[in-house]
Scaffold this active site. Structure first.
Site, PDB file in Angstrom:
ATOM      1  N   ASP A   1       0.872  -1.154   0.000  1.00  0.00           N
ATOM      2  CA  ASP A   1       0.000   0.000   0.000  1.00  0.00           C
ATOM      3  C   ASP A   1       0.918   1.214   0.000  1.00  0.00           C
ATOM      4  O   ASP A   1       2.108   1.109   0.317  1.00  0.00           O
ATOM      5  CB  ASP A   1      -0.922  -0.007   1.223  1.00  0.00           C
ATOM      6  CG  ASP A   1      -2.196   0.790   0.995  1.00  0.00           C
ATOM      7  OD1 ASP A   1      -2.192   1.675   0.124  1.00  0.00           O
ATOM      8  OD2 ASP A   1      -3.188   0.533   1.693  1.00  0.00           O
ATOM      9  N   TRP A   2       0.403   2.372  -0.355  1.00  0.00           N
ATOM     10  CA  TRP A   2       1.257   3.533  -0.594  1.00  0.00           C
ATOM     11  C   TRP A   2       1.940   3.981   0.704  1.00  0.00           C
ATOM     12  O   TRP A   2       1.296   4.475   1.629  1.00  0.00           O
ATOM     13  CB  TRP A   2       0.427   4.650  -1.206  1.00  0.00           C
ATOM     14  CG  TRP A   2       0.367   4.621  -2.697  1.00  0.00           C
ATOM     15  CD1 TRP A   2       0.614   5.667  -3.539  1.00  0.00           C
ATOM     16  CD2 TRP A   2       0.069   3.508  -3.564  1.00  0.00           C
ATOM     17  NE1 TRP A   2       0.485   5.274  -4.856  1.00  0.00           N
ATOM     18  CE2 TRP A   2       0.158   3.957  -4.897  1.00  0.00           C
ATOM     19  CE3 TRP A   2      -0.244   2.170  -3.340  1.00  0.00           C
ATOM     20  CZ2 TRP A   2      -0.059   3.133  -5.991  1.00  0.00           C
ATOM     21  CZ3 TRP A   2      -0.471   1.338  -4.429  1.00  0.00           C
ATOM     22  CH2 TRP A   2      -0.373   1.820  -5.731  1.00  0.00           C
TER      23      TRP A   2
END
Length: 739
Positions: free
Chosen positions: A266-267
C-alpha cells in the site's frame, strides 16, 4: 480516447524490433510462447539497474517498464468500486481533467449483501472495461478484510464478516476483471481491521483465527481467482510490517499457496530495505516522497527498493536471486496487462455499466423492518403509486456520496441521488426538507455546524412532516472523517448530526415514517423501536437513487441479506468485549482476544443476540421451507453429503430468497462456533413456485485449523447441518455423523 500511450508503446516496440533480425520476433514479445519462457528471455536481456527500476514507483500511480526493450510502464488506479479521477504525477492533488468521469458502482459491502456471485462477475468485468478506457493496467481492489468491528473506517470497502461469503464473491469479481487484461490487486493482506494507528499497530493473533477467519478470502482470491497482484496492509503482524512479512508473504502466500503474482505495498507501506528484499515484497509504491522534493528530500530513486537495494546487492549483502524473482513477477504482470495485445478498448459510463450498477443496488438493499404503523393498517412498503404526498428528509437524500471516504473517492459522470430517483416515480408528490446538515468530507474533523442551524433545519422538516402522507428519511453515515472513511475509525456506533432525535421528532408528528440508512457499517438502532419500516441502503454509487426507488415502489422486491451483524451495543461485538487491548490496542500492540468468534460466531456461541443477525433480510413476499433430505446419515473422511430442501414462494409477488447452509460440530476437542456458513444459494421464485435447493457438504467443510500440527483437521463425531433464511432463522436441521 487518448492514444499517446499506445503510440509510445508501439514506437518503443518498433525501436526494439529494429535491433533484432528482421525475420525474428524476440521470445519475450511472442505471445504464442509459454509465459515462463517469455519472462526468462526478457530477464536475460535486462541490466541490474533496469530490474531495480521496475520494482518501485516512478510517480504516484505508475511503475517503470523497460523502454530499451519496448516493455511499457504499468499504470494503476485506486478503485474497489470505480476508477478514481486522475491524480497528479508528483502529488496527491487531482489533475482536474475533463475526461476522467466514470461509473460509481456500489461499495463492496453492498455487493456482499447481494449474495450473488453472478453480479460479482458482472461488477469486476464492468470496472475492468472502464479501467481499459482510462488506460489502467492494475485496479487496486477488491478488498476482503474481515469485518471485525463496526468502527473500522474502511469496512464499506470490504465484503463482510464471514470468510466463506467473501471467498465465494471475490473469485468471480477477479475473473470478470482479469478476463479483460486488467489485473486485480486484492487487499489489504492482511488483518487491516482498523484505521486508527494503522501504520504501526502490531497485531497478535492465534494461528486458528488467522487461518479460519482472516485468510480464507485471500486464499480463494489467489488459488481459485488467480489474482495477478495482492496489496499488503499497513499494520504489523507479530512484529513485522505486513508488506515485508516473512510469515505472511514467504511462508503462506508464496510458499503454501504458490502465489506467482506481484506483492505490492500500500502507498508508503515499506519500511526496511533488507526485509523488503528478503521477505517477499515485489513492488514498492508511494514511500514518503512524491518523486521530487516537495514532500521530502528524497526521490523515487531513494525508495527502499531502489538505490539502497542496489547498493546491498553490489555489496553482496542480499543475493541477486531476490531481485531476479521480483523482476520475473513484474515482467509476468506486464505481459498479462500492459504488453498484452488485442485487448478491448474499454468503455466508460455506458448504459450497460449503469445497468450493472443498478442491478447490484437492487439486490443489495436489505429490508430490515416492514410493519404496519398502526392497528388495521398495512405495512408501509412497498409504497403505493396512489400515495398522495411524500416528504423526503435527510442530507443523504441529495448528497454526493462518492466524495470523501479516502482513496475510494470517485468522480462520477452521472449521479442519480435518492431524491431524484423517487421523483422519477412519484413526480411532484415528493417534497424535500434537509432536516440536518452534515458538513463537507474531509480527512480532519468536519467543520462545526451550530446547534441553531441544526435546530432550524429540524423544525422545518418536522413542520412539513405534519402534512405529508408518508415521511421518508434518508440518513446514515456519509464518508466524512470518522464516518466510513480511510484514515480514521468511527468513535462510536451512533448516527451523527442528531439524526436519532430528528427521526423520533418526525415519528411524533407522523406515524408513517420510513428510514433508509446509507452506510457501510452497522449503526446503533435504538431509535428504530417505533419506526415501522427500515431499509439498509449502503453506498450504491451512480444509480443509487434508481435502486432505492425501485425497492421502495415495489418495482423490485428486496432480496439483500446482511453480510455482517448489527450488535445491540458496541460491547456486544466480540472485538470490544475484552477492552481496549483487543480494540483498538494500546497504540503499539493489539490482541485479537475474541479469536475465531467473529461476528455471528460470537453472538451465537456466547448467546448474545444481535439486533439484526448475519444473513438477515426481509422480502415483500414469504418463503416456505420444506423437509430436507440427506443422501446419508453417516459419511467418512473421503465422502461428501448431499442435502436437498424444497423452497416455495407462498406470497403474491415474485421474489428471491437466499437459502443458507451452516455446519456445526456437536462436540470437539477445541472451541468451535455453534455453526459456520458453508453454502448458500439465491433462488428466484414466482408466486406459488417451488424449487429444490441442493447443498453438498464436503469433508473440508467439517475441518478446523489444528495449531499443533499446522494442518486442517476434522474429528469424527456428530455434526449438524442448519438450513435457514439467516444465521438465526433456521428452518431445518439435518444431523449426520463423520466416521
Amino acid at each position: 480516447m487518448n492514444h499517446s500511450r499506445l503510440l509510445l508503446s508501439l514506437s518503443l516496440s518498433c525501436c526494439a524490433a529494429l535491433t533484432q533480425a528482421a525475420d525474428k520476433i524476440p521470445v519475450y514479445q511472442d505471445e504464442t510462447k509459454p509465459m515462463a519462457e517469455r519472462v526468462e528471455d526478457a530477464l536475460s536481456r535486462m541490466t541490474t539497474q533496469e530490474k531495480i527500476n521496475m520494482i518501485h514507483a516512478q510517480g504516484k500511480f505508475s511503475s517503470p517498464g523497460v523502454p530499451r526493450l519496448g516493455i511499457p510502464d504499468l499504470w494503476m488506479s485506486d478503485g474497489p468500486h470505480g476508477v478514481r479521477a486522475e491524480i497528479n504525477w508528483n502529488d496527491w492533488g487531482y489533475s482536474n481533467r475533463t475526461n476522467d468521469s466514470i461509473t460509481a458502482f456500489p461499495a463492496l459491502t453492498a455487493l456482499a449483501a447481494t449474495w450473488n456471485p453472478q453480479l460479482s462477475f458482472d461488477y469486476g468485468n464492468a470496472i475492468a472495461e472502464e479501467a481499459l478506457y482510462r488506460e489502467k493496467d492494475v485496479m487496486l481492489g477488491p478488498g476482503v478484510n474481515i469485518y471485525r468491528t463496526p468502527l473500522n473506517g474502511r469496512n464499506f470497502e470490504y465484503m463482510g464478516e464471514d470468510p466463506y461469503l467473501a471467498s465465494v464473491l471475490v473469485v468471480p469479481y477477479i475473473k470478470g476483471m482479469q478476463q479483460n487484461g486488467v489485473a486485480a490487486s486484492v487487499k489489504h493482506f492482511a488483518l487491516n481491521n482498523q484505521e486508527l494507528w494503522r501504520g504501526h499497530i502490531d497485531v497478535n493473533i492465534s494461528d486458528r483465527a488467522l487461518h479460519e477467519i482472516y485468510l480464507p478470502a485471500f486464499k480463494s482470491a489467489i488459488i481459485d481467482g488467480d489474482s495477478w497482484t495482492i496489496m499488503g496492509s499497513y499494520n504489523k503482524i507479530r512484529g513485522q510490517h505486513a508488506c515485508h512479512n516473512e510469515l505472511m508473504l514467504n511462508k503462506i502466500l508464496k510458499g503454501d499457496w504458490g502465489f506467482k503474482g506481484v506483492v505490492m505495498t500500500d502507498w508508503g507501506g515499506a519500511h526496511d530495505t533488507r526485509e523488503a528484499a528478503l521477505n517477499g515484497l515485489d513492488l514498492e509504491m508511494g514511500s514518503y516522497t512524491n518523486g521530487l522534493t516537495s514532500e521530502s528530500e528524497f526521490t523515487t530513486d531513494d525508495y527502499y527498493m531502489a538505490r539502497p537495494y542496489l547498493k546491498m546487492i553490489e555489496k553482496g549483502e542480499v543475493p541477486m536471486s531476490t531481485l531476479d524473482d521480483k523482476a520475473r513477477r513484474m515482467l509476468r504482470l506486464n505481459f498479462l496487462t500492459a504488453m498484452k495485445r488485442n485487448k478491448p478498448l474499454g468503455s466508460v459510463a455506458t448504459p450497460e455499466h449503469y445497468a450493472v450498477a443498478e442491478n447490484i443496488g437492487n439486490e443489495a438493499i436489505v429490508l430490515l423492518k416492514n410493519e404496519a404503523p398502526s392497528k388495521n393498517a398495512s405495512p408501509l412498503l412497498p409504497l403505493s403509486p396512489d400515495v398522495k404526498s411524500i416528504l423526503v428528509v435527510g442530507d443523504n437524500a441529495t448528497r454526493d456520496l462518492m466524495k470523501g471516504g479516502g482513496s475510494s473517492e470517485l468522480k462520477v459522470k452521472d449521479n442519480i441521488n435518492p431524491l431524484a430517483g423517487l421523483r422519477s416515480i412519484y413526480g411532484d408528490k415528493v417534497r424535500y426538507a434537509q432536516g440536518y446538515r452534515a458538513g463537507r468530507p474531509m480527512y480532519s474533523n468536519v467543520e462545526n455546524i451550530t446547534d441553531a442551524v441544526q435546530d432550524s433545519l429540524r423544525k422545518e422538516a418536522v413542520d412539513m412532516a405534519r402534512d405529508a402522507e408518508v415521511v421518508l428519511f434518508v440518513g446514515g453515515l456519509n464518508k466524512n472523517h470518522q464516518q466510513d472513511c480511510e484514515g480514521g475509525d468511527r468513535v462510536d456506533m451512533s448516527l451523527p448530526y442528531g439524526q436519532p432525535e430528528l427521526i423520533k421528532a418526525l415519528r411524533a408528528v407522523n406515524p408513517n415514517v420510513i428510514v433508509v440508512l446509507l452506510s457501510g457499517n452497522a449503526v446503533d438502532m435504538a431509535w428504530s423501536k417505533d419506526i415501522p419500516a427500515v431499509l439498509q441502503g449502503w453506498y450504491l454509487g451512480s444509480m443509487a437513487g434508481k435502486s432505492i426507488a425501485n425497492v421502495i415502489s415495489g418495482k423490485v422486491n428486496p432480496s439483500g441479506k446482511l453480510p455482517f451483524s448489527f450488535p445491540v451495543r458496541l460491547e456486544d461485538n466480540g472485538a470490544h468485549h475484552f477492552g481496549t487491548i483487543s480494540y483498538p490496542g494500546d497504540s503499539i500492540r493489539q490482541e485479537y482476544l475474541e479469536d475465531i468468534l467473529v461476528g455471528y460466531r460470537w453472538h451465537d456461541t456466547k448467546k448474545i443476540p444481535a439486533f439484526y443477525p448475519f444473513g438477515y433480510g426481509l422480502s415483500y413476499t414469504t418463503f416456505e421451507y420444506g423437509k430436507p433430505v440427506a443422501s446419508a446419515k453417516t459419511i467418512n473422511e473421503s465422502e461428501s453429503l448431499s442435502i436437498t430442501i424444497p423452497v416455495k414462494n407462498t406470497g403474491k409477488v415474485d421474489g428471491k430468497e437466499t437459502v443458507q447452509l451452516y455446519i456445526g460440530d456437536d462436540k470437539a476437542s477445541v472451541l468451535r462456533p455453534i455453526k459456520e456458513l458453508k453454502g448458500f444459494d439465491k433462488v428466484s421464485l414466482a408466486p406459488g413456485e417451488e424449487k429444490t435447493v441442493t447443498f453438498t457438504v464436503k469433508p473440508d467443510d467439517l475441518k478446523f485449523y489444528d495449531e499443533a500440527n499446522a494442518s486442517w483437521k476434522a474429528e469424527p463425531g456428530k455434526f449438524r447441518a442448519y438450513i435457514g433464511s439467516s444465521s438465526t432463522d433456521i428452518r431445518a436441521t439435518v444431523p449426520f455423523e463423520l466416521k
